[in-house]
Design an enzyme around this catalytic site. Structure first.
Site, PDB file in Angstrom:
ATOM      1  N   CYS A   1       0.722  -1.293   0.010  1.00  0.00           N
ATOM      2  CA  CYS A   1       0.099   0.086  -0.006  1.00  0.00           C
ATOM      3  C   CYS A   1       1.010   1.654   0.024  1.00  0.00           C
ATOM      4  O   CYS A   1       0.349   2.540  -0.090  1.00  0.00           O
ATOM      5  CB  CYS A   1      -0.795  -0.133   0.918  1.00  0.00           C
ATOM      6  SG  CYS A   1      -1.953  -1.467   1.361  1.00  0.00           S
TER       7      CYS A   1
ATOM      8  N   HIS B   1      -2.464   7.958   6.793  1.00  0.00           N
ATOM      9  CA  HIS B   1      -2.859   6.683   6.154  1.00  0.00           C
ATOM     10  C   HIS B   1      -4.150   6.283   6.503  1.00  0.00           C
ATOM     11  O   HIS B   1      -5.000   5.728   5.821  1.00  0.00           O
ATOM     12  CB  HIS B   1      -1.741   5.762   6.425  1.00  0.00           C
ATOM     13  CG  HIS B   1      -1.704   4.433   5.817  1.00  0.00           C
ATOM     14  ND1 HIS B   1      -1.775   4.322   4.399  1.00  0.00           N
ATOM     15  CD2 HIS B   1      -1.896   2.977   6.116  1.00  0.00           C
ATOM     16  CE1 HIS B   1      -1.869   3.131   3.793  1.00  0.00           C
ATOM     17  NE2 HIS B   1      -2.056   2.292   4.866  1.00  0.00           N
TER      18      HIS B   1
ATOM     19  N   HIS C   1      -9.739   1.912   0.859  1.00  0.00           N
ATOM     20  CA  HIS C   1      -8.358   1.726   0.771  1.00  0.00           C
ATOM     21  C   HIS C   1      -8.036   1.205  -0.775  1.00  0.00           C
ATOM     22  O   HIS C   1      -8.228   0.279  -0.953  1.00  0.00           O
ATOM     23  CB  HIS C   1      -7.816   0.788   1.848  1.00  0.00           C
ATOM     24  CG  HIS C   1      -6.630   0.738   2.006  1.00  0.00           C
ATOM     25  ND1 HIS C   1      -5.629   1.319   1.215  1.00  0.00           N
ATOM     26  CD2 HIS C   1      -5.523   0.210   2.772  1.00  0.00           C
ATOM     27  CE1 HIS C   1      -4.430   1.475   1.459  1.00  0.00           C
ATOM     28  NE2 HIS C   1      -4.443   0.265   2.424  1.00  0.00           N
TER      29      HIS C   1
END
Length: 400
Positions: A161, A294, A329
């Site tokens: 990620c 994040h 996400h």
């Protein structure tokens, strides 16, 4: 090596919009793109929520002027749309007029098509183009070919990620070192069964809207997206009198190797990445005006990131928010999406809201920004953390 690198263009495609302007409009109107699964036939479609892009593959191919028969994965299609937007935004007429590269991040690659045609291949090899397109580099190669890049650096980063953030970092370093004049940097990832099943196995998917930094957070919503920046050297900007959207001021990455999927309990990797980014930028912690966190809304990430923020900023943590409640996400694309959002925040002097927050976490007193806030911004720090302890931080600024 101390000079900043200019951002002259950007493109984005997400669950909340098909352009940077669309995304900004959704962010300021608090219009989230999280819904039930509609485009993938999975046994989990009624159990979780995701951030889907509404356009079909056929519609994306039509938009790009591609034949419906071409073996493009959805990751490649999304990436081509966003990268082309970025090039247009940067007013690049000839992509090969200087040393230009493409650095793209992905985790899914062509998995959506390879899983669709895998069993058919044993009866009929006409789908070999899709099977062969599984690897991460295939989508990058197709994006480069679509853009018309010739004899230049084309490479792929897959650090989970944090992939797009590391792509931005590498592109910035290559310009600063004089190896390239222009680099298209970012990432692309689509939704597919493989990803859904994998995250379901980890038991970190939410059956409702994700709630970053909330005590009662249940997990993340997966999303699909693509986002790219065009980075150009100071020499190119001056010679062609180009408009600059913002600058990549600082960057840092670290790997704490704590766990295969979990972040360090105390945010060790995140602390190292933020410290490095501040050092490269030549800034101190008091110079940061906003943090795009994040903030995945998983129990582990938000605790780890919150502790890292406290270790860096102490009692004076800058205003922060996670935008993943809007988009989900988006895995490898997350750092690219949030880089675009960081630049948009700088341009409009706004802090985007952290949706769905209600209850502070019991471990600390950190409260994200829950409403749209106007604030004069000079610098934005953006965090991207990936599996395997891959932690990356970028700092964007209005000034070089």
């Amino acid at each position: 090596m101390g000079k900043s690198v200019a951002i002259t263009g950007m493109g984005v495609l997400s669950a909340i919009g098909n352009t940077p302007e669309d995304n900004h409009a959704s962010l300021i109107s608090e219009k989230a793109g999280i819904s039930r699964i509609t485009k993938i036939d999975t046994i989990h479609k009624n159990e979780i929520m995701v951030g889907e892009i509404k356009a079909t593959n056929a519609e994306l191919k039509q938009q790009l002027g591609l034949s419906l028969d071409l073996p493009f994965s959805r990751t490649a299609l999304l990436g081509a749309v966003a990268a082309a937007q970025a090039i247009k935004s940067a007013h690049v007429q000839d992509i090969n007029d200087c040393r230009t590269g493409l650095i793209s991040g992905t985790t899914v690659g062509g998995m959506d098509k390879s899983e669709q045609y895998y069993y058919d291949y044993f009866q009929n090899d006409r789908h070999w183009g899709h099977i062969n397109g599984l690897h991460a580099g295939d989508s990058t190669q197709k994006i480069a070919a679509y853009l018309g890049l010739e004899e230049s650096l084309v490479t792929t980063i897959s650090t989970a990620c944090s992939s797009a953030a590391n792509a931005i970092m590498l592109g910035t370093r290559m310009i600063k070192s004089g190896l390239l004049d222009r680099v298209i940097v970012g990432g692309s990832d689509c939704l597919c069964k493989f990803t859904i099943n994998g995250f379901k196995t980890l038991m970190i998917l939410s059956d409702t809207h994700n709630t970053p930094f909330d005590e009662n957070r249940k997990g993340l919503n997966l999303g699909e997206a693509a986002a790219y920046l065009v980075l150009e050297s100071e020499e190119i900007v001056k010679r062609r009198n180009k408009d600059v959207l913002a600058y990549v001021k600082g960057y840092g990455n670290a790997n704490d190797a704590f766990h295969q999927t979990a972040s360090s309990d105390d945010g060790d990797g995140a602390v190292l990445a933020m410290e490095k980014a501040l050092k490269v930028a030549g800034l101190n912690k008091n110079d940061i005006d906003y943090i795009n966190a994040h903030g995945t809304a998983t129990p582990n990430n938000d605790l780890s990131e919150g502790r890292a923020l406290l270790r860096i900023f102490g009692k004076n943590v800058p205003v922060f928010s996670s935008t993943k409640a809007f988009t989900g996400h988006t895995l490898a694309a997350a750092g690219g999406i949030e880089a675009v959002y960081s630049v948009l925040a700088l341009q409009h002097n706004v802090i985007y809201p952290n949706l769905n927050f209600e209850t502070p976490m019991k471990e600390f007193d950190l409260i994200p920004q829950t409403q749209l806030k106007e604030k004069k911004l000079r610098t934005v720090l953006s965090n991207s953390f990936g599996f395997g302890g891959n932690c990356s931080t970028l700092i964007f600024s209005k000034e070089a």
